[in-house]
Scaffold this active site. Sequence first.
Site, PDB file in Angstrom:
ATOM      1  N   LYS A  24       0.829  -1.215   0.000  1.00  0.00           N
ATOM      2  CA  LYS A  24       0.000   0.000   0.000  1.00  0.00           C
ATOM      3  C   LYS A  24       0.861   1.262   0.000  1.00  0.00           C
ATOM      4  O   LYS A  24       0.604   2.196  -0.754  1.00  0.00           O
ATOM      5  CB  LYS A  24      -0.945  -0.027   1.207  1.00  0.00           C
ATOM      6  CG  LYS A  24      -1.940  -1.188   1.200  1.00  0.00           C
ATOM      7  CD  LYS A  24      -2.938  -1.097   2.334  1.00  0.00           C
ATOM      8  CE  LYS A  24      -2.298  -1.257   3.699  1.00  0.00           C
ATOM      9  NZ  LYS A  24      -1.672  -2.600   3.885  1.00  0.00           N
ATOM     10  N   THR A  25       1.877   1.287   0.848  1.00  0.00           N
ATOM     11  CA  THR A  25       2.762   2.456   0.886  1.00  0.00           C
ATOM     12  C   THR A  25       3.519   2.609  -0.427  1.00  0.00           C
ATOM     13  O   THR A  25       3.692   3.725  -0.939  1.00  0.00           O
ATOM     14  CB  THR A  25       3.753   2.338   2.057  1.00  0.00           C
ATOM     15  OG1 THR A  25       3.020   2.230   3.289  1.00  0.00           O
ATOM     16  CG2 THR A  25       4.665   3.550   2.122  1.00  0.00           C
ATOM     17  N   ASP A  75      -1.295   6.786   6.313  1.00  0.00           N
ATOM     18  CA  ASP A  75      -1.283   5.357   6.620  1.00  0.00           C
ATOM     19  C   ASP A  75      -2.140   5.099   7.862  1.00  0.00           C
ATOM     20  O   ASP A  75      -2.250   5.955   8.738  1.00  0.00           O
ATOM     21  CB  ASP A  75       0.159   4.897   6.865  1.00  0.00           C
ATOM     22  CG  ASP A  75       0.305   3.387   6.788  1.00  0.00           C
ATOM     23  OD1 ASP A  75      -0.632   2.715   6.299  1.00  0.00           O
ATOM     24  OD2 ASP A  75       1.352   2.880   7.207  1.00  0.00           O
ATOM     25  N   THR A  92      -5.529  -1.231   7.179  1.00  0.00           N
ATOM     26  CA  THR A  92      -5.547  -2.690   7.306  1.00  0.00           C
ATOM     27  C   THR A  92      -6.899  -3.178   7.808  1.00  0.00           C
ATOM     28  O   THR A  92      -7.140  -4.378   7.850  1.00  0.00           O
ATOM     29  CB  THR A  92      -4.451  -3.152   8.284  1.00  0.00           C
ATOM     30  OG1 THR A  92      -4.624  -2.465   9.538  1.00  0.00           O
ATOM     31  CG2 THR A  92      -3.070  -2.830   7.737  1.00  0.00           C
ATOM     32  N   ARG A 145       6.611  -8.364   1.818  1.00  0.00           N
ATOM     33  CA  ARG A 145       7.518  -7.916   2.882  1.00  0.00           C
ATOM     34  C   ARG A 145       8.152  -9.105   3.591  1.00  0.00           C
ATOM     35  O   ARG A 145       9.353  -9.101   3.884  1.00  0.00           O
ATOM     36  CB  ARG A 145       6.767  -7.033   3.881  1.00  0.00           C
ATOM     37  CG  ARG A 145       7.644  -6.569   5.058  1.00  0.00           C
ATOM     38  CD  ARG A 145       6.873  -5.659   5.979  1.00  0.00           C
ATOM     39  NE  ARG A 145       6.580  -4.386   5.322  1.00  0.00           N
ATOM     40  CZ  ARG A 145       5.534  -3.636   5.626  1.00  0.00           C
ATOM     41  NH1 ARG A 145       4.654  -4.039   6.528  1.00  0.00           N
ATOM     42  NH2 ARG A 145       5.351  -2.487   5.007  1.00  0.00           N
TER      43      ARG A 145
END
Length: 346
Positions: free
Chosen positions: A68-69, A113, A162, A221
């Site tokens: 997302k980032t 975020d 999230t 990640r």
Amino acid sequence: MSFDRDLISAQADDNDLQIEAALRPKSLGEFIGQSRVREQLSLVLQGALKRGKAPDHVLMSGSPGLGKTTLAMIIAYELGAPLRITSGPALERAGDLAAILSTLAEGEVLFIDEIHRMARPAEEMLYLAMEDFRVDIVVGKGPGATAIPLEIAPFTLVGATTRAGLLPAPLRDRFGFTAHMDFYEVDELERVLARSSRLLGVDLPADGAHEIARRSRGTPRIANRLLRRVRDFAEVRADGLITRDLAAAALNLYEVDAEGLDRLDRAVLGALLRKFGGGPVGLSTLAVAVGEEPETVEVVAEPFLVRQGLVARTPRGRVATAGAWLHLGMTPPPDVFGAAHPDSDG
């Protein structure tokens, strides 16, 4: 949080943030996975560029570590616009948000975020800013307080969450484009690992990439973090070449099994099967059995076990499926949850 839990956690730590900065793709063309989101987002951005206006506000939801980032940074890059980054917990007061909004340049991208964790006063100020590009600054207190309207430059808000269900409807409705980030398939993670290995200078053949990818819980990640740990193993105990067998040996040492389960995941399954006969059992009782807090079991271990089809939540408590028995090398009883599925005999 234990070392092995840190290893397969989808949350970013300080070291991850530094490494990810070097590994992040810079454009939509370099971004791997999320093909539907990429295509939709490309149309939104290209349309805005053709019109010469800021695109609609963008909301991205999904589990941690899915990109997302990275996509927020790509949006700014594709628009040729500056990017301002903050987070929901940092916006405790309306003044915190007003200070950011009032200094945005025209066309700038603001990334928030964990937007669902914004304080209510800041959230209510954001409604007006998103719709009318205006904020009301309240001067004074009590009956004598007055609201001074302040025009702000047109901008694009990119929100990430999230937990999309916690977003209030008025905020969610103000986003013109909403994207949900899905977990990655193994072949997509292999491509992520191939790219990361080139950037890190790691010798990673296809079979080694496959072994790491299938243990990465569908999350880039985690895949990149496991790659770095396997790289350490390969450089210290071998010649640096990450073969399938070497990757398997390294990840077994770090207690990440063939399905991506770690020590806590297996402890939960073991307690559920051996102490409670497969359930149903309450969350608190299960947590005591593995020596963890109920929140740790519910938030950290359980989502992945449910997604893998190893545990089911029922009104009576947690229940192990046939797949859980088979995963631990045990024979499921005839009446086990999920025994009717044709592939339950493994």
